[in-house]
Motif scaffolding. Structure first.
Motif, short mmCIF file in Angstrom:
data_model
loop_
_atom_site.label_atom_id
_atom_site.label_comp_id
_atom_site.label_asym_id
_atom_site.label_seq_id
_atom_site.Cartn_x
_atom_site.Cartn_y
_atom_site.Cartn_z
N UNK A 1 0.90 -1.15 0.15
CA UNK A 1 0.06 0.10 0.06
C UNK A 1 0.79 1.30 0.26
N UNK A 2 1.90 1.29 1.00
CA UNK A 2 2.76 2.44 1.15
C UNK A 2 3.53 2.55 -0.43
N UNK A 3 4.08 1.52 -0.86
CA UNK A 3 4.79 1.52 -2.15
C UNK A 3 4.12 2.20 -3.24
N UNK A 4 2.81 1.69 -3.36
CA UNK A 4 1.76 2.20 -4.66
C UNK A 4 1.60 3.81 -4.29
N UNK A 5 1.25 4.21 -3.00
CA UNK A 5 0.72 5.37 -2.79
C UNK A 5 2.11 6.14 -3.04
N UNK B 1 2.38 9.10 -6.29
CA UNK B 1 2.68 10.57 -5.87
C UNK B 1 3.87 11.17 -6.34
N UNK B 2 5.04 10.21 -6.29
CA UNK B 2 6.38 10.79 -6.64
C UNK B 2 6.49 10.90 -8.22
N UNK C 1 -3.09 16.19 1.15
CA UNK C 1 -2.40 15.96 2.58
C UNK C 1 -2.81 14.61 3.17
N UNK C 2 -4.02 14.22 3.09
CA UNK C 2 -4.61 13.04 3.52
C UNK C 2 -3.82 11.72 2.89
N UNK C 3 -3.62 11.90 1.62
CA UNK C 3 -2.98 10.80 0.73
C UNK C 3 -1.49 10.82 1.25
N UNK C 4 -0.86 11.77 1.43
CA UNK C 4 0.46 11.62 1.79
C UNK C 4 0.76 11.26 3.34
N UNK C 5 0.04 11.76 4.15
CA UNK C 5 -0.36 11.40 5.61
C UNK C 5 -0.38 9.86 5.62
#
Length: 186
Positions: free
Chosen positions: A72-76, A80-81, A105-109
């Motif tokens: 999940x963290x990888x995909x997000x 975004x990057x 901000x919610x997506x990054x957080x």
């Protein structure tokens, strides 16, 4: 868990948020106190909330969350990057990249706090004062994230043309790191 162990854990958890905060500072115009505080509040809040959630649902979902949190963290983060890198080549997207919009901000957080959810799961099996732990993690992340925005902003003033690209690269590298770490290869 001792206070020193909790401090080290909090610093470790805050590093993803710090790197993203630096990229936020890099992506836009010179950041003021308000921007630093808003980013710190989002990241600190999520870094505090996710271990609490993980702790509360550990008995029911421990195996499921820890099994795919790195994906999940990888995909997000890579998404975004990649978006920031694309915007750097297209030009003119600074408002999106350094935006304090709730959705961004919610997506990054969320992306930077997925690992904290897994830590919360482990807290359920340790002798931890959960209220103290989440407060401590949240405050440490708030401070490091707010400082990261300022550091990125100062750096970005000198290298404005390459700032969005560099910030996007940071996010992609972090995403790859999280994935490799989750797969046991980093």
């Amino acid at each position: 868990m001792t206070t020193l162990e909790l401090f080290i854990l909090a610093i470790g958890l805050s590093m993803d948020a710090f790197a993203v905060a630096v990229s936020i500072g890099l992506a836009g115009t010179r950041a003021g106190l308000k921007k630093a505080l808003v980013v710190g509040a989002y990241f600190g809040g999520f870094q505090a909330g996710m271990p609490l959630i993980g702790f509360l649902v550990a008995m029911h979902f421990a195996g499921h969350v820890t099994a795919f949190s790195h994906w999940i963290a990888f995909v997000l983060l890579v998404f975004l990057g990649g978006k920031m890198i694309w915007g750097a080549f297209r030009g003119g997207d600074e408002k999106v990249q350094d935006s304090l919009a709730v959705r961004a901000m919610l997506t990054l957080a969320l992306a930077t706090s997925i690992d904290a959810l897994a830590v919360g799961v482990s807290f359920a099996f340790l002798e931890v004062n959960i209220a103290w732990a989440v407060l401590f993690i949240g405050v440490i992340t708030f401070v490091t994230s707010a400082a990261g925005v300022w550091i990125g902003s100062v750096f970005g003033e000198k290298y404005k043309n390459k700032a969005a690209f560099f910030g996007g690269v940071i996010l992609v590298i972090m995403g790859i790191h999280v994935l490799l770490d989750g797969l046991g290869g980093w």
